[in-house]
Scaffold this motif. Structure first.
Motif, PDB file in Angstrom:
ATOM      1  N   ALA A   1      27.602  29.231  44.209  1.00 37.89           N
ATOM      2  CA  ALA A   1      27.944  30.099  44.880  1.00 37.89           C
ATOM      3  C   ALA A   1      27.879  30.508  46.139  1.00 37.89           C
ATOM      4  O   ALA A   1      27.073  31.153  46.836  1.00 37.89           O
ATOM      5  CB  ALA A   1      26.342  30.492  43.722  1.00 37.89           C
TER       6      ALA A   1
ATOM      7  N   PHE B   1      22.140  30.471  35.943  1.00 40.75           N
ATOM      8  CA  PHE B   1      23.240  31.581  35.711  1.00 40.75           C
ATOM      9  C   PHE B   1      23.023  32.228  34.298  1.00 40.75           C
ATOM     10  O   PHE B   1      22.422  33.719  34.568  1.00 40.75           O
ATOM     11  CB  PHE B   1      24.034  31.806  36.551  1.00 40.75           C
TER      12      PHE B   1
ATOM     13  N   ASP C   1      27.333  36.896  38.803  1.00 35.58           N
ATOM     14  CA  ASP C   1      26.012  36.693  39.587  1.00 35.58           C
ATOM     15  C   ASP C   1      24.516  37.857  39.656  1.00 35.58           C
ATOM     16  O   ASP C   1      25.155  38.728  40.040  1.00 35.58           O
ATOM     17  CB  ASP C   1      26.312  35.857  40.617  1.00 35.58           C
TER      18      ASP C   1
ATOM     19  N   VAL D   1      29.779  29.679  38.219  1.00 30.89           N
ATOM     20  CA  VAL D   1      29.089  30.817  38.146  1.00 30.89           C
ATOM     21  C   VAL D   1      28.582  32.195  37.233  1.00 30.89           C
ATOM     22  O   VAL D   1      28.613  32.466  36.707  1.00 30.89           O
ATOM     23  CB  VAL D   1      28.469  31.449  40.072  1.00 30.89           C
TER      24      VAL D   1
END
Length: 730
Positions: free
Chosen positions: A320, A254, A29, A26
């Motif tokens: 996530a 992302f 973020d 990820v």
């Protein structure tokens, strides 16, 4: 095997088993839980709409199967932009439109896109005329086949934002801090039209002129069947002057959002273009009819399917902590059910039936415009300067066009003139002399030497409420850019059901009779490429007074009726002063009173002769006036001359009325015998039982340089001879 259903089943299997690609991360973020889930939902909708399109096509209820599967990462790009950022989309960008729809209330992307698949009259974009992405509410003008042809107008629209801040056009659509986005495939990036747009954007940015434009290249590595060389896009675009290159993984929502947001912020803050390289895959071929197994190995196909962006998204959302695999599958199934329900409803929606229905949006709707008084007073006196003393004196055409442009630009502050060498030089023939001094370089733009970019600039500016008057230096130079008129400008109202328009007046110096100059590059006597474009108006004056009055009408047509108009200016008549004898001054005219116009479709009639009518235009009108006295003296026949003026659409009622009571009609057409106006005129006379008529045209030949420049063109003596033969035939 149906690859679409195979990919569908594999998604359910892999996500259900948490079988995600290795190495998912990820990272930082900047998306957030709610937005990330929303992007995934938009991706699922896009995927299922592709499947519905194929089902509808198999059932005979749908008509489009070029899908967006593999390009769902564009939903993240949409999330990174504002819904008022004008977006010219690649045809694989359903996910972008779906995600943007979520940013506004009252827009149903599932129904809208399915209605487009069904070619239903209820389709809110095109009214059933074409399967296109687009939406007025979402600031997405429809594209018909975006093989790079939309890039020049994206450049023009981006340029218009800064210009509109200064000029404040009445019908401005783009916010001062908005940006323009255009997307395209890696194969389309090689098209000459795209290369011209990139070059123009870089050329502009290099000079620190605002160019808030986000190029988005969706690189799936293949153009239908031809693979893009590995590393080609990155190598090609990483070091272009004035253009910032950025790259993201379009499979990773992302990463795609983070980089797209950074790119959009850079464009918005610095007002400079960015090239965003989005790496994607293409799933189940170019279209439903494309058997990719014929040109790709099984390993290539399975490698792309293994990189299904929806599987990537489900894995990243699980990583996530935003969605469990079961929750991702639930969203996927929910969107499938919603799409299935809507598909069942739209297949019964009504469709276009008649030619009249199809053509209903060809002509843009009339728009309300503020009443503007004619130019007068001190501002006009300053603009005209020393020319003011000559306004009452007869002048050649070039001078009167210049004065007409001056008055029009004084009257309408949103008019912008653009073209090659039109500023300091004043154009090749001096028609735009002094305009830059009178109105500034922001309204009289010396463009790059690229006709596609000139017309694209005009189309883009028109999207933002400006009234562009682009100039094509010579008629022959139009041909490398003609698709900007045919495929872009003239189709916009048609394919948007009148919701988007790009009004403009294109000035083109053209036709023949330049003495010994330039051959067919500068003496081009063919208008065929313009005459058959639906909705396009083509006008051609024969003298200076008509030119001024017709140009005013052309601007009115653009401003109030949102029309695309081409104004053909006969080069040989620019300096013409005399008609019969040297220094007789009979072809010069006085400047018409500001505001005086020749209405669209009104033909000119000179004389009341009943023996012969010469139907012509442009240089032919000048030659007909020379020939008339010879015909009357030599043949004893009375002659009237009918100046068509408006070449497309042909003013048929006006022509027929103008020749009433005449025994014979001679058509004089300076264009070539094949493909000229004369063919339509001959058909018009035959269909209306006009008894005696014939035509005199140019030969089917290019024009020579040197003394033989006019050898293939109609002449005064030729008109006299043709008239004699026609009259002798009874």
């Amino acid at each position: 095997m149906d690859r679409a259903e195979h990919v569908h089943e594999r998604f359910l299997e892999r996500v259900g088993a948490a079988d995600f690609p290795t190495g998912l991360c990820v990272g930082e973020d900047v998306v957030g839980r709610e937005r990330a889930i929303g992007i995934f939902r938009s991706q699922c909708v896009s995927r299922h709409l592709d499947r519905m399109g194929r089902k509808m096509q198999k059932a005979g209820q749908g008509y489009y199967t070029i899908g967006s599967s593999g390009h769902e990462g564009m939903a993240a790009v949409a999330a990174a932009l504002r819904p008022d950022d004008l977006a010219f989309l690649h045809y694989r960008d359903a996910a972008f439109q779906i995600e943007r729809s979520s940013q506004l209330s009252g827009v149903d992307p599932v129904r809208d896109i399915l209605l487009s698949f069904a070619c239903s009259v209820d389709d809110p974009v095109s009214g059933g005329r074409h399967k296109v992405l687009g939406s007025k509410e979402l600031m997405i003008p429809p594209q018909t086949s975006t093989i790079a042809s939309h890039l020049p107008k994206a450049v023009g629209a981006a340029y218009s934002i800064g210009l509109a801040k200064r000029l404040k056009p009445e019908h401005q659509r783009l916010a001062p801090d908005s940006i323009v986005m255009c997307s395209f495939g890696d194969a389309s990036a090689n098209h000459s039209t795209a290369q011209g747009a990139f070059n123009t954007a870089c050329w502009t940015s290099f000079q620190s002129v605002p160019m808030p434009l986000l190029f988005v290249c969706e690189d799936n590595g293949i153009g239908i069947s031809v693979k893009t060389p590995s590393g080609w896009i990155a190598t090609n675009f990483t070091a272009r002057p004035g253009l910032k290159y950025m790259r993201c993984n379009g499979l990773d929502l992302f990463d795609a959002y983070r980089v797209a947001k950074e790119a959009a912020d850079h464009v918005r803050t610095h007002r400079k273009p960015v090239f965003l390289h989005v790496e994607t895959v293409r799933l189940y071929g170019h279209a439903g009819s494309d058997l990719e197994a014929a040109y790709l190995s099984r390993e290539d196909i399975e490698r792309a399917e293994a990189n299904d962006p929806l599987v990537w998204s489900a894995g990243l959302l699980d990583l996530a902590g935003y969605l469990s695999p079961d929750q991702a599958v639930a969203i996927y199934n929910e969107t499938e059910a919603a799409c299935e329900r809507e598909m069942s409803a739209v297949i019964t929606a009504p469709r276009l039936r008649t030619g009249k229905d199809v053509a209903a949006s060809l002509i843009p709707p009339v728009r309300l415009c503020n009443v503007v008084n004619g130019s007068a007073g001190e501002a006009r006196a300053r603009a005209f300067g020393a020319d003011a003393k000559a306004l009452a004196e007869p002048q050649p055409m070039a001078k009167l066009i210049n004065w007409a442009l001056t008055d029009l630009m004084l009257q309408h502050g949103e008019i912008v003139v653009a073209g090659e060498d039109i500023g300091a030089k004043g154009g090749v023939y001096g028609v735009t002399q002094k305009l830059a001094d009178r109105f500034g370089r922001h309204r009289v733009i010396d463009t790059i030497l690229d006709e596609q970019s000139i017309l694209g600039l005009a189309i883009g500016m028109a999207h933002n409420g400006l009234i562009p008057i682009p100039e094509i230096q010579f008629l022959a130079y139009l041909h490398n850019a003609e698709d900007q008129l045919r495929g872009e400008a003239a189709t916009l109202s048609f394919f948007s059901n009148g919701q988007f328009t790009n009004p403009m007046v294109v000035r083109i110096a053209g036709l023949g009779y330049q003495k010994g100059f330039g051959g067919h590059f500068h003496n081009d006597n063919s208008l065929a490429v313009l005459r058959d474009i639906p909705g396009l108006i083509v006008a051609c004056p024969s003298n200076g007074a008509d030119a001024a009055m017709m140009l005013r009408e052309c601007v009115r047509l653009a401003r109030e009726e949102q029309r695309v108009v081409v104004f053909i200016e006969p080069i040989a008549l620019y300096p013409m002063r005399d008609l019969h004898d040297e220094k007789d001054g009979l072809w010069m005219r006085s400047y018409p009173v500001p505001g005086e116009r020749i209405p669209f479709g009104q033909v000119g009639v000179d004389g009341e002769g009943t023996d012969l009518a010469i139907v012509t235009y442009g240089n032919g009108c000048y030659l007909a006036h020379q020939a008339r006295s010879m015909i009357e003296d030599k043949l004893g026949a009375t002659v009237r001359i009918v100046d068509i003026r408006w070449l497309a659409p042909l003013p048929e009622p006006g022509i027929l009325k103008a020749i009433e009571g005449v025994s014979h009609v001679l058509i004089v057409d300076e264009c070539r015998r094949t493909g000229s106006q004369s063919e339509a005129l001959m058909a018009l006379l035959a269909e209306n039982d006009i008894g005696s008529f014939s035509r005199l045209t140019a030969d089917d030949c290019f024009i020579a340089t040197g003394p033989a420049y006019a050898a293939t063109l109609p002449s005064t003596d030729g008109i006299v001879a043709a008239a004699q033969a026609l009259l002798a035939g009874g």
